[in-house]
Design an enzyme around this catalytic site. Sequence first.
Site, mmCIF file in Angstrom:
data_model
loop_
_atom_site.group_PDB
_atom_site.id
_atom_site.type_symbol
_atom_site.label_atom_id
_atom_site.label_comp_id
_atom_site.label_asym_id
_atom_site.label_seq_id
_atom_site.Cartn_x
_atom_site.Cartn_y
_atom_site.Cartn_z
ATOM 1 N N GLY A 185 0.788 -1.194 0.027
ATOM 2 C CA GLY A 185 -0.086 0.061 0.216
ATOM 3 C C GLY A 185 0.661 1.295 0.158
ATOM 4 O O GLY A 185 0.412 2.329 0.738
ATOM 5 N N GLU A 207 -1.456 -4.542 2.729
ATOM 6 C CA GLU A 207 -0.337 -3.799 3.130
ATOM 7 C C GLU A 207 0.194 -4.371 4.711
ATOM 8 O O GLU A 207 -0.558 -4.611 5.658
ATOM 9 C CB GLU A 207 -0.416 -2.168 3.613
ATOM 10 C CG GLU A 207 0.465 -1.565 4.289
ATOM 11 C CD GLU A 207 1.876 -1.619 3.688
ATOM 12 O OE1 GLU A 207 1.976 -1.314 2.348
ATOM 13 O OE2 GLU A 207 2.784 -1.734 4.528
ATOM 14 N N HIS A 450 -7.356 35.459 -2.100
ATOM 15 C CA HIS A 450 -8.991 34.874 -1.721
ATOM 16 C C HIS A 450 -9.553 35.020 -3.164
ATOM 17 O O HIS A 450 -9.809 36.055 -3.759
ATOM 18 C CB HIS A 450 -9.581 35.851 -0.777
ATOM 19 C CG HIS A 450 -10.892 35.252 -0.176
ATOM 20 N ND1 HIS A 450 -11.059 34.193 0.387
ATOM 21 C CD2 HIS A 450 -12.142 35.923 -0.791
ATOM 22 C CE1 HIS A 450 -12.453 34.279 0.519
ATOM 23 N NE2 HIS A 450 -13.088 35.039 -0.251
#
Length: 471
Positions: A185, A207, A450
Site C-alpha cells: 500500500g 499492506e 482569496h
Amino acid sequence: ATEASEHDLVIIGGGVAGYVAAIKAGQEGMKVACIEKRGALGGTCLNVGCIPSKSLLNNSHLYHQILHDTKKRGIDVGDVKLNLKQMMAAKNTSVEGLTKGVEFLFKKNKVEYIKGTGAFVGENEVKVNLVDGGEQTLRAKNIIIATGSEATPFPGLTIDEKKVITSTGAIALESVPKKMVVIGGGIIGLEMGSVWSRLGSEVTVVEFLGQIGGPGMDAEISKTTKKILEKQGMKFKLNTKVLEGDASGEGVRLKVEAAKGGKQETLDADVVLVAIGRRPYTAGLGLENIGLEVDNKGRLIIDEQYRTKLPHIRVIGDCTFGPMLAHKAEEEAVACIEYITKGYGHVNYNAIPSVMYTHPEVAWVGQNEAELKEQGIKYKTGSFPFSANSRAKTNLETEGMVKFVADAETDRILGIHIVGPNAGEMIAEGVLALEYGASSEDVGRTSHAHPTLAEAFKEAAMSTYGKAIHY
Ligand code: FAD
Ligand code: NAD
C-alpha cells in the site's frame, strides 16, 4: 574495431538523472554522450512511470467524476462509456511527445545520444552494444552511472505483466480486471489501485504495515487518506502479510496472514499488482571489471559529491542512496555536473517533496510527527481542514487538511503535510518555506489570494503559532 572516441563525460542511462545531467553538461560546454538502451529517452519516469501513470490518473478521475460527481453540480450527462483503448492512446501521445522533447533538447545542447547498452571495460572505457547492432567504445575523463531502478519482485510469483503485474503492466492493461489485489500500500499501489478502481475494478490493497502511503507519510494524514479512498471503493487489509501466491490457475490466488494473531486467509484475484518497492538496477554494467561494489540494498556507494571510490565515476538517481523520485534525480544531476565543472554543488535532501497523485492528492515535505518523536525533537503542530476553506467549499471538494509541524521553541517549520485538492501544487510553497528556513509565522503573515485553496495553507500556519481565523 574502430578507435575509442574521446569524451569529457559519458553518461550511462538516459532517465531523468542521466538526461538532465547530459543537458546540463552540454550547457557547460562539455563534450558529452548519453547511452540509453530502451530506445527512448526519459527512463522509467517518462516511459513507464510518472508520466503514463499521471495520464491514467487524470483521465480515470475525469471518467469517475463524470459518472459519480456531476449531478449535484447541475450537469446531467447521458450515456458515459469507457474507451480504454483511447485512454491508453492518450497516455501514449503524452509519453511520445515528452520523450521526443528530450531528444530535441539533446540536439539543442549538442549531447551525443547513443542507443545501446553500456558496460565498463576499463576505468575510463565504456563499451556499448548498439540497439541497431554492432559495438562502439567510448573513452571518457568522467563517467556518470544513472541506470535507475526496477520493481522488486515478490518471491514465488512470476511477473508476466498480464496477470501478475508491476506498475509497467498496470499502465498497459487491455481490459478492466474484475478483481485486483495490490500487494503493497505504498505510492504505486495507491496510485495504480486508484486508476483501476475508478475504471471499475474491485481493488483490495494488502499492506504489511499498520498504515498506507509508504515511507514518510504522516500517520494522521495516512489515516485520513485511507478513509477517503475507502469511500471511493478501495478496500484495505492492513497489518497483513502475503505469504505466497499461485498463478497457475485462471486467476491468481494469494495466501495472506494477519501480522497479529496469525489468522490466515485466501484472496482470489484476476490480476495481482506487485508494488512492494523498487530496487537499484545495475545488472550488466560490468561493475566487476572496475571493482565497484553495491551495498546490501543494491545501491552504488558514493560520497557527498556523488563520487565512487574511483573519483571520476559518479552515480546519481535511483541507483544510489535517497528517495526514488524524479525531481530528486534531477537535483542530483545538476549538482553532479556542478561538482565536475566547478567543484561545488547543492542538494538539500531535507527539502525534497513527496506527492501521491491520488484524488485528492497527498503531499508532504520535511519530517513527520513520528520521525520527530523518534529523534526527541520538541515540536508543535497546527492544521486547517479544507472543509473550512471557501474555495474548497465553492468547488464542493472539502475533504482533507493542511498540517504544519514546527519547532516548539523557535517556530521554524520542520514539516508540512497535506491531503486535499491540489496538494501536489500547494506543497511547492512549503518546500520554499523549508528551504529558506521560514517559521510558521512567516507563512501565516504572508498574504494569500482569496478565494484560493492556498488560504488553507496560510491558516494552517496561523494555527501553528496562534489561531486560524476561519476555524
Ligand atoms: P530511470 O528513470 O530508471 O532511468 C534509468 C535508465 O537507464 C533507463 O531508461 C534504463 O533503460 C537505462 N539503463 C540502465 N542500464 C543501462 C545500461 N547498462 N546502458 C544503457 N542504459 C541503461 N517519481 C516522481 O518524482 N514522481 C512521480 O509521479 C513518479 N511516478 C512514478 C510512477 C511509477 C509507476 C514508477 C515506477 C516510478 C515513479 N516515479 C515517480 C519514480 C521515478 O520514475 C524515478 O525516481 C526516476 O525515473 C529515476 O530516474 P533515474 O534516471 O535515476 O532512473
Ligand atoms: P513504496 O516503498 O512506496 O511502498 C511499498 C509498500 O509495500 C510499503 O508500504 C511496504 O510496507 C509494503 N510492503 C512491502 N513488502 C510487502 C509485503 N510482502 N506484503 C505487503 N506489503 C508489503 O514502494 P512502491 O509503491 O513500490 O514505489 C516504489 C518507488 O517508486 C518509491 O520509491 C516511490 O517513491 C516511487 N514512486 C513515486 C511516485 C510519486 O512520486 N508519485 C509514484 C510511483 C512511484
